[in-house]
Design a protein around this motif. Structure first.
Motif, mmCIF file in Angstrom:
data_model
loop_
_atom_site.group_PDB
_atom_site.id
_atom_site.type_symbol
_atom_site.label_atom_id
_atom_site.label_comp_id
_atom_site.label_asym_id
_atom_site.label_seq_id
_atom_site.Cartn_x
_atom_site.Cartn_y
_atom_site.Cartn_z
ATOM 1 N N LYS A 1 0.865 -1.184 0.000
ATOM 2 C CA LYS A 1 0.000 0.000 0.000
ATOM 3 C C LYS A 1 0.900 1.231 0.000
ATOM 4 O O LYS A 1 1.687 1.444 0.923
ATOM 5 C CB LYS A 1 -0.890 -0.012 1.243
ATOM 6 C CG LYS A 1 -1.877 1.137 1.324
ATOM 7 C CD LYS A 1 -2.736 0.979 2.576
ATOM 8 C CE LYS A 1 -3.732 2.099 2.720
ATOM 9 N NZ LYS A 1 -4.553 1.943 3.950
ATOM 10 N N LYS A 2 0.782 2.035 -1.049
ATOM 11 C CA LYS A 2 1.650 3.202 -1.216
ATOM 12 C C LYS A 2 0.870 4.471 -0.927
ATOM 13 O O LYS A 2 -0.121 4.787 -1.611
ATOM 14 C CB LYS A 2 2.216 3.244 -2.635
ATOM 15 C CG LYS A 2 3.255 4.331 -2.848
ATOM 16 C CD LYS A 2 3.815 4.279 -4.272
ATOM 17 C CE LYS A 2 4.891 5.343 -4.465
ATOM 18 N NZ LYS A 2 5.385 5.350 -5.865
ATOM 19 N N LEU A 3 1.297 5.175 0.110
ATOM 20 C CA LEU A 3 0.660 6.437 0.492
ATOM 21 C C LEU A 3 1.502 7.575 -0.064
ATOM 22 O O LEU A 3 2.637 7.807 0.381
ATOM 23 C CB LEU A 3 0.558 6.548 2.017
ATOM 24 C CG LEU A 3 -0.148 5.389 2.733
ATOM 25 C CD1 LEU A 3 -0.083 5.578 4.239
ATOM 26 C CD2 LEU A 3 -1.592 5.277 2.269
ATOM 27 N N ASP A 4 0.969 8.273 -1.044
ATOM 28 C CA ASP A 4 1.704 9.366 -1.690
ATOM 29 C C ASP A 4 1.336 10.698 -1.065
ATOM 30 O O ASP A 4 0.226 10.885 -0.561
ATOM 31 C CB ASP A 4 1.409 9.399 -3.190
ATOM 32 C CG ASP A 4 1.984 8.185 -3.906
ATOM 33 O OD1 ASP A 4 3.119 7.800 -3.576
ATOM 34 O OD2 ASP A 4 1.287 7.617 -4.775
ATOM 35 N N GLY A 5 2.275 11.616 -1.146
ATOM 36 C CA GLY A 5 2.025 12.957 -0.633
ATOM 37 C C GLY A 5 2.352 13.075 0.847
ATOM 38 O O GLY A 5 2.335 12.095 1.584
ATOM 39 N N GLY A 6 2.655 14.291 1.238
ATOM 40 C CA GLY A 6 2.978 14.530 2.639
ATOM 41 C C GLY A 6 1.748 14.971 3.401
ATOM 42 O O GLY A 6 0.636 14.541 3.128
ATOM 43 N N GLY A 7 1.992 15.833 4.341
ATOM 44 C CA GLY A 7 0.877 16.321 5.138
ATOM 45 C C GLY A 7 0.821 15.632 6.484
ATOM 46 O O GLY A 7 1.240 14.482 6.639
ATOM 47 N N HIS A 8 0.284 16.368 7.434
ATOM 48 C CA HIS A 8 0.233 15.865 8.807
ATOM 49 C C HIS A 8 -0.675 14.650 8.920
ATOM 50 O O HIS A 8 -0.365 13.695 9.643
ATOM 51 C CB HIS A 8 -0.251 16.978 9.736
ATOM 52 C CG HIS A 8 -0.414 16.538 11.147
ATOM 53 N ND1 HIS A 8 0.649 16.228 11.971
ATOM 54 C CD2 HIS A 8 -1.543 16.335 11.896
ATOM 55 C CE1 HIS A 8 0.194 15.865 13.151
ATOM 56 N NE2 HIS A 8 -1.125 15.918 13.128
ATOM 57 N N ASN A 9 -1.784 14.647 8.206
ATOM 58 C CA ASN A 9 -2.725 13.539 8.331
ATOM 59 C C ASN A 9 -2.143 12.232 7.823
ATOM 60 O O ASN A 9 -2.301 11.176 8.454
ATOM 61 C CB ASN A 9 -4.013 13.865 7.551
ATOM 62 C CG ASN A 9 -4.833 14.939 8.239
ATOM 63 O OD1 ASN A 9 -4.706 15.159 9.440
ATOM 64 N ND2 ASN A 9 -5.668 15.628 7.470
ATOM 65 N N VAL A 10 -1.469 12.278 6.670
ATOM 66 C CA VAL A 10 -0.859 11.069 6.122
ATOM 67 C C VAL A 10 0.222 10.555 7.061
ATOM 68 O O VAL A 10 0.313 9.345 7.332
ATOM 69 C CB VAL A 10 -0.275 11.350 4.718
ATOM 70 C CG1 VAL A 10 0.518 10.150 4.216
ATOM 71 C CG2 VAL A 10 -1.395 11.688 3.745
ATOM 72 N N GLU A 11 1.030 11.461 7.549
ATOM 73 C CA GLU A 11 2.107 11.070 8.474
ATOM 74 C C GLU A 11 1.537 10.424 9.730
ATOM 75 O O GLU A 11 2.008 9.375 10.189
ATOM 76 C CB GLU A 11 2.919 12.311 8.848
ATOM 77 C CG GLU A 11 4.156 12.032 9.683
ATOM 78 C CD GLU A 11 5.319 11.572 8.837
ATOM 79 O OE1 GLU A 11 6.192 10.890 9.411
ATOM 80 O OE2 GLU A 11 5.349 11.864 7.635
ATOM 81 N N ARG A 12 0.510 11.035 10.275
ATOM 82 C CA ARG A 12 -0.069 10.529 11.515
ATOM 83 C C ARG A 12 -0.734 9.177 11.304
ATOM 84 O O ARG A 12 -0.576 8.264 12.125
ATOM 85 C CB ARG A 12 -1.086 11.545 12.057
ATOM 86 C CG ARG A 12 -1.796 11.106 13.333
ATOM 87 C CD ARG A 12 -2.718 12.207 13.837
ATOM 88 N NE ARG A 12 -3.634 12.655 12.822
ATOM 89 C CZ ARG A 12 -4.769 12.031 12.502
ATOM 90 N NH1 ARG A 12 -5.111 10.918 13.137
ATOM 91 N NH2 ARG A 12 -5.562 12.508 11.568
ATOM 92 N N GLU A 13 -1.487 9.039 10.219
ATOM 93 C CA GLU A 13 -2.167 7.774 9.964
ATOM 94 C C GLU A 13 -1.182 6.652 9.668
ATOM 95 O O GLU A 13 -1.395 5.495 10.070
ATOM 96 C CB GLU A 13 -3.152 7.941 8.803
ATOM 97 C CG GLU A 13 -4.355 8.795 9.163
ATOM 98 C CD GLU A 13 -5.327 8.928 8.003
ATOM 99 O OE1 GLU A 13 -5.282 8.058 7.098
ATOM 100 O OE2 GLU A 13 -6.135 9.874 8.008
ATOM 101 N N PHE A 14 -0.100 6.977 8.968
ATOM 102 C CA PHE A 14 0.925 5.965 8.688
ATOM 103 C C PHE A 14 1.555 5.461 9.989
ATOM 104 O O PHE A 14 1.679 4.253 10.225
ATOM 105 C CB PHE A 14 1.994 6.556 7.769
ATOM 106 C CG PHE A 14 3.187 5.669 7.563
ATOM 107 C CD1 PHE A 14 3.129 4.605 6.681
ATOM 108 C CD2 PHE A 14 4.364 5.899 8.250
ATOM 109 C CE1 PHE A 14 4.227 3.779 6.480
ATOM 110 C CE2 PHE A 14 5.470 5.087 8.072
ATOM 111 C CZ PHE A 14 5.401 4.016 7.179
ATOM 112 N N GLU A 15 1.951 6.404 10.844
ATOM 113 C CA GLU A 15 2.564 6.016 12.122
ATOM 114 C C GLU A 15 1.572 5.246 12.993
ATOM 115 O O GLU A 15 1.933 4.270 13.664
ATOM 116 C CB GLU A 15 3.062 7.254 12.858
ATOM 117 C CG GLU A 15 4.230 7.954 12.171
ATOM 118 C CD GLU A 15 4.655 9.214 12.900
ATOM 119 O OE1 GLU A 15 3.980 9.567 13.912
ATOM 120 O OE2 GLU A 15 5.631 9.854 12.466
#
Length: 367
Positions: free
Chosen positions: A172-186
């Motif tokens: 699963k590849k999550l593209d793009g930055g942003g606080h939400n993507v970072e937080r959900e990934f972690e």
């Protein structure tokens, strides 16, 4: 207690034999005065010597014997009771230890694919999950080719990956930055490292490459429940027995999150697209990017979820509890039953929810 019975039986037999001997001694005839007198007359005529035999000495001996026997019997019984209690405690402790020792084994057996993946010479380890090099993921997905795309979500795409020419997995590849993507990934990585259950998807590894963040999961050959129900097959592969099995599997996953995790976990995004099916249609819950622990719902937790599955009290009042997951699970059950989406577009400006359709229109459900 079964071990004590063979020991207690001979003891009671000995005790009863002792009592019979005592009774026999008490009933043994004692020489009377007349018999002694006649004997003494034969020895010394003209002078009667009377010898009186008292029972006092015999009674004392019997009493002492009974006291000693009773004391010994009580001592043996107390010893056996103490032995049984100690043995019971030891067995209880050993059973508890066996259960604790069984849990890691059970976890491993639930996801043997993870062991196979970790045995491949491709990644270093961080905790219990592999940290994979980006070039290995590129090679496994044919440089993220379109033909390897399995699906697409709001955060990115999902690819089929083949490692070492034979081992299949999902990237699963999550593209793009942003606080939400970072937080959900972690959040996803943290939760799936901690949570391991037969009805929760296994995280095999992850990778961070620039702004791209990649997660590697076990392969789920039958895709998501959403694709099975609302895709090309329109649920034709799902018999009613399989639908019941899927519902039970998801319920077990929620029971584990709500009842057995410490602290309890609220998934917050229960929906058919997050329920994955393996080759035997065993259901596993995925996507823990929005999961939170119970008690943190009022601490900077934004309203999240998918329309059609969000509980009314959470949507209108921001009240989040484990019942929010249960409500979403109820929507999934309706999907399994009537094969309708939670929200359907009736016109360009009008949508109809599955709950409204069930409550107000009371349709005839064709099985």
């Amino acid at each position: 207690m079964n071990l004590l019975c063979p020991l207690l039986l001979p003891m009671w037999q000995c005790f009863l034999s002792l009592l019979s001997l005592v009774n026999l001694a008490r009933t043994t005839p004692v020489s009377t005065v007349s018999s002694f007198s006649s004997q003494m007359e034969a020895v010394s005529p003209g002078m009667a010597v009377i010898k009186v035999v008292h029972h006092q000495d015999l009674n004392k001996r019997i009493l002492v014997t009974l006291i000693v026997a009773s004391t010994l019997l009580c001592g043996v019984l107390l010893f056996l009771l103490y032995f049984w209690i100690c043995r019971h405690k030891i067995m209880k402790n050993s059973n508890g230890e066996a259960k604790r020792n069984l849990e890691p084994t059970k976890t491993i057996s639930l996801s043997p694919i993870a062991d196979q993946f970790n045995s491949l010479p491709m990644a270093c380890k961080k905790g219990s999950v592999a940290v994979i090099e980006y070039r290995l993921l590129e090679a496994a997905t044919n440089n993220f080719r379109e033909s390897n795309v399995l699906g697409e979500g709001g955060r990115g795409r999902v690819y089929k990956a083949c490692f070492d020419g034979k081992f299949l997995a999902v990237v699963k590849k999550l593209d793009g930055g942003g606080h939400n993507v970072e937080r959900e990934f972690e959040n996803e990585v943290d939760w799936l490292i901690k949570i391991q259950h037969q009805n929760i998807v296994s995280l095999l590894g992850y990778c961070i490459h620039g702004e791209s963040k990649l997660l590697v999961y076990e392969m789920m050959q039958n895709g998501s429940l959403e694709s099975q129900l609302h895709g090309l097959t329109r649920g034709s592969a799902l018999t009613w027995q399989l639908r019941m099995k899927i519902a039970i599997d998801v319920a077990r996953a929620l029971e584990y999150l709500h009842e057995h995790c410490n602290p309890p976990v609220i998934h917050r995004d229960i929906k058919s697209s997050n329920i994955l099916l393996d080759s035997d249609f065993n259901a596993k819950l995925s996507d823990f990017g929005l999961a939170v622990v119970t008690g943190s719902q009022n601490k900077n937790v934004k309203l999240s979820g998918t329309l059609g599955y969000v509980a009314p009290e959470y949507l209108l009042e921001g009240k989040l509890t484990d019942k929010s997951d249960v409500y979403a699970f109820g929507i999934v059950l309706l999907e399994l039953l009537v094969r309708k989406k939670p929200l359907e577009q009736m016109s360009p400006s009008r949508c109809q929810s599955l709950v409204t359709w069930v409550i107000f229109f009371q349709p005839k459900i064709y099985l």
